[in-house]
Enzyme design. Sequence first.
Site, PDB file in Angstrom:
ATOM      1  N   ASN A 136       0.837  -0.999   0.131  1.00  0.00           N
ATOM      2  CA  ASN A 136      -0.062  -0.037  -0.112  1.00  0.00           C
ATOM      3  C   ASN A 136       0.949   0.995   0.019  1.00  0.00           C
ATOM      4  O   ASN A 136       1.499   1.656   0.915  1.00  0.00           O
ATOM      5  CB  ASN A 136      -0.841  -0.259   1.180  1.00  0.00           C
ATOM      6  CG  ASN A 136      -1.641   1.074   1.367  1.00  0.00           C
ATOM      7  OD1 ASN A 136      -1.487   2.085   0.705  1.00  0.00           O
ATOM      8  ND2 ASN A 136      -2.312   1.503   2.313  1.00  0.00           N
TER       9      ASN A 136
ATOM     10  N   LYS B 253       0.195   4.267  -0.257  1.00  0.00           N
ATOM     11  CA  LYS B 253      -0.548   5.626   0.114  1.00  0.00           C
ATOM     12  C   LYS B 253      -0.317   6.719  -0.887  1.00  0.00           C
ATOM     13  O   LYS B 253      -0.137   6.166  -1.939  1.00  0.00           O
ATOM     14  CB  LYS B 253      -0.027   5.736   1.603  1.00  0.00           C
ATOM     15  CG  LYS B 253      -0.251   4.612   2.375  1.00  0.00           C
ATOM     16  CD  LYS B 253      -0.364   4.748   3.982  1.00  0.00           C
ATOM     17  CE  LYS B 253      -0.131   3.418   4.484  1.00  0.00           C
ATOM     18  NZ  LYS B 253      -0.274   3.732   6.239  1.00  0.00           N
TER      19      LYS B 253
ATOM     20  N   HIS C 205      -9.695   1.265   4.904  1.00  0.00           N
ATOM     21  CA  HIS C 205      -8.346   1.607   5.425  1.00  0.00           C
ATOM     22  C   HIS C 205      -8.394   2.547   6.733  1.00  0.00           C
ATOM     23  O   HIS C 205      -9.298   3.281   6.739  1.00  0.00           O
ATOM     24  CB  HIS C 205      -7.070   1.906   4.738  1.00  0.00           C
ATOM     25  CG  HIS C 205      -5.623   1.948   5.294  1.00  0.00           C
ATOM     26  ND1 HIS C 205      -5.482   3.084   6.005  1.00  0.00           N
ATOM     27  CD2 HIS C 205      -4.704   1.253   5.100  1.00  0.00           C
ATOM     28  CE1 HIS C 205      -4.296   2.593   6.478  1.00  0.00           C
ATOM     29  NE2 HIS C 205      -3.661   1.704   5.917  1.00  0.00           N
TER      30      HIS C 205
ATOM     31  N   GLU D 271      -6.836   5.037   7.737  1.00  0.00           N
ATOM     32  CA  GLU D 271      -6.642   6.313   7.273  1.00  0.00           C
ATOM     33  C   GLU D 271      -7.944   6.883   6.746  1.00  0.00           C
ATOM     34  O   GLU D 271      -8.328   8.044   6.894  1.00  0.00           O
ATOM     35  CB  GLU D 271      -5.596   6.585   6.570  1.00  0.00           C
ATOM     36  CG  GLU D 271      -4.342   6.295   7.525  1.00  0.00           C
ATOM     37  CD  GLU D 271      -3.069   5.897   6.586  1.00  0.00           C
ATOM     38  OE1 GLU D 271      -2.973   5.743   5.447  1.00  0.00           O
ATOM     39  OE2 GLU D 271      -2.054   5.214   7.255  1.00  0.00           O
TER      40      GLU D 271
ATOM     41  N   GLU E 237      -5.343  -4.652  10.661  1.00  0.00           N
ATOM     42  CA  GLU E 237      -4.367  -3.797  10.682  1.00  0.00           C
ATOM     43  C   GLU E 237      -4.617  -2.754  12.300  1.00  0.00           C
ATOM     44  O   GLU E 237      -5.438  -2.013  12.297  1.00  0.00           O
ATOM     45  CB  GLU E 237      -4.279  -2.805   9.634  1.00  0.00           C
ATOM     46  CG  GLU E 237      -3.938  -3.413   8.423  1.00  0.00           C
ATOM     47  CD  GLU E 237      -3.648  -2.300   7.562  1.00  0.00           C
ATOM     48  OE1 GLU E 237      -2.388  -2.648   6.908  1.00  0.00           O
ATOM     49  OE2 GLU E 237      -4.121  -1.437   7.144  1.00  0.00           O
TER      50      GLU E 237
ATOM     51  N   GLY F 154       2.408   2.656  10.524  1.00  0.00           N
ATOM     52  CA  GLY F 154       3.465   3.422  10.602  1.00  0.00           C
ATOM     53  C   GLY F 154       4.093   4.091  11.848  1.00  0.00           C
ATOM     54  O   GLY F 154       4.775   5.232  11.679  1.00  0.00           O
TER      55      GLY F 154
ATOM     56  N   SER G 116       3.415  -1.925  10.240  1.00  0.00           N
ATOM     57  CA  SER G 116       4.782  -2.115  10.424  1.00  0.00           C
ATOM     58  C   SER G 116       5.365  -3.370  10.215  1.00  0.00           C
ATOM     59  O   SER G 116       6.293  -3.777  11.008  1.00  0.00           O
ATOM     60  CB  SER G 116       5.362  -1.367  11.907  1.00  0.00           C
ATOM     61  OG  SER G 116       4.961  -0.039  12.162  1.00  0.00           O
TER      62      SER G 116
HETATM   63  P1  PGA Z   1       2.910   0.483   7.482  1.00  0.00           P
HETATM   64  O1  PGA Z   1       1.393   0.547   6.871  1.00  0.00           O
HETATM   65  O2  PGA Z   1       3.300  -0.818   7.052  1.00  0.00           O
HETATM   66  O3  PGA Z   1       3.651   1.537   7.041  1.00  0.00           O
HETATM   67  O4  PGA Z   1       2.566   0.386   9.164  1.00  0.00           O
HETATM   68  C1  PGA Z   1       0.302  -0.366   6.806  1.00  0.00           C
HETATM   69  C2  PGA Z   1      -0.754  -0.007   6.117  1.00  0.00           C
HETATM   70  O5  PGA Z   1      -1.124   0.915   6.456  1.00  0.00           O
HETATM   71  O6  PGA Z   1      -1.504  -0.767   5.173  1.00  0.00           O
END
Ligand code: PGA
Length: 252
Positions: free
Chosen positions: A10, A12, A96, A98, A168, A174, A213
């Site tokens: 992903n 983003k 997601h 976000e 997640e 992140g 992460s």
């Molecule tokens: P990350 O993001 O691996 O940077 O923690 C995962 C995601 O949001 O899909």
Amino acid sequence: MPRKRLIAGNWKMHGSVEGSRALVAELTGSNPSVDAQMLICPPAPYLAAARDWVSGSHILLGGQNLSEHVGTGAYTGEHSGAMLEDLGCSHVIVGHSERRSYYHETDALVAAKFIAAQAAGLVPILCVGETLAEREAAATQAVVARQVGAVLDAAGVGAFASAVIAYEPVWAIGTGKTATPAQAQEVHASIRAMLVERDATIAASLLILYGGSMKPANAGELLAMEDIDGGLIGGASLDAAQFLDIFRAAAG
Ligand code: PGA
């Protein structure tokens, strides 16, 4: 039947045309002989170019979001599932964290997007997960059950025969904090158990990815867990070497 693992990137809102092209070139240039699927989800404006970059390779293409509306219409700034499919996408991320927090996507809207994705022939990757406050309040199972349940109620269990779920935990996205393999496995197993109650065959074949992460250093131990069938990778998917290392970890 063993579940074929899926390692999904992903991206983003990162990258540029040139940087994305170079990243894909590194991925297509290396085709580790791992019996797993590799998917990348670049920003929407790069999908048309990315379709050419991945053409003829093992890499699948996905969107990060879609409109809940099916067909065409006056929805400025939106894109439909059919448009993603037209650009060669096989998958699309829905719900997601976000999107849920910054764009106020409710469980009902996420369910509508899930249904719109399937109507366009895409495999939705339904993201679920609790915040740190919810985990500390011992509400993890309840939150995840509510998020999955909203889609189960709206779409029916049959829809999960061609869908993916990504667990997640919001506190791990992140942040460099990863759920321990045991913490993740517990939630993955609870999600699968929810599906087993409704259809054991669909539950057994459903891919449940872990995200938050995931890095080369922890991918192996996470992917070794019984109910962790792959990863949804943010930060580490922007680095070809790291993403490929995680992909190799999917070999077990
Ligand atoms: P990350 O993001 O691996 O940077 O923690 C995962 C995601 O949001 O899909």
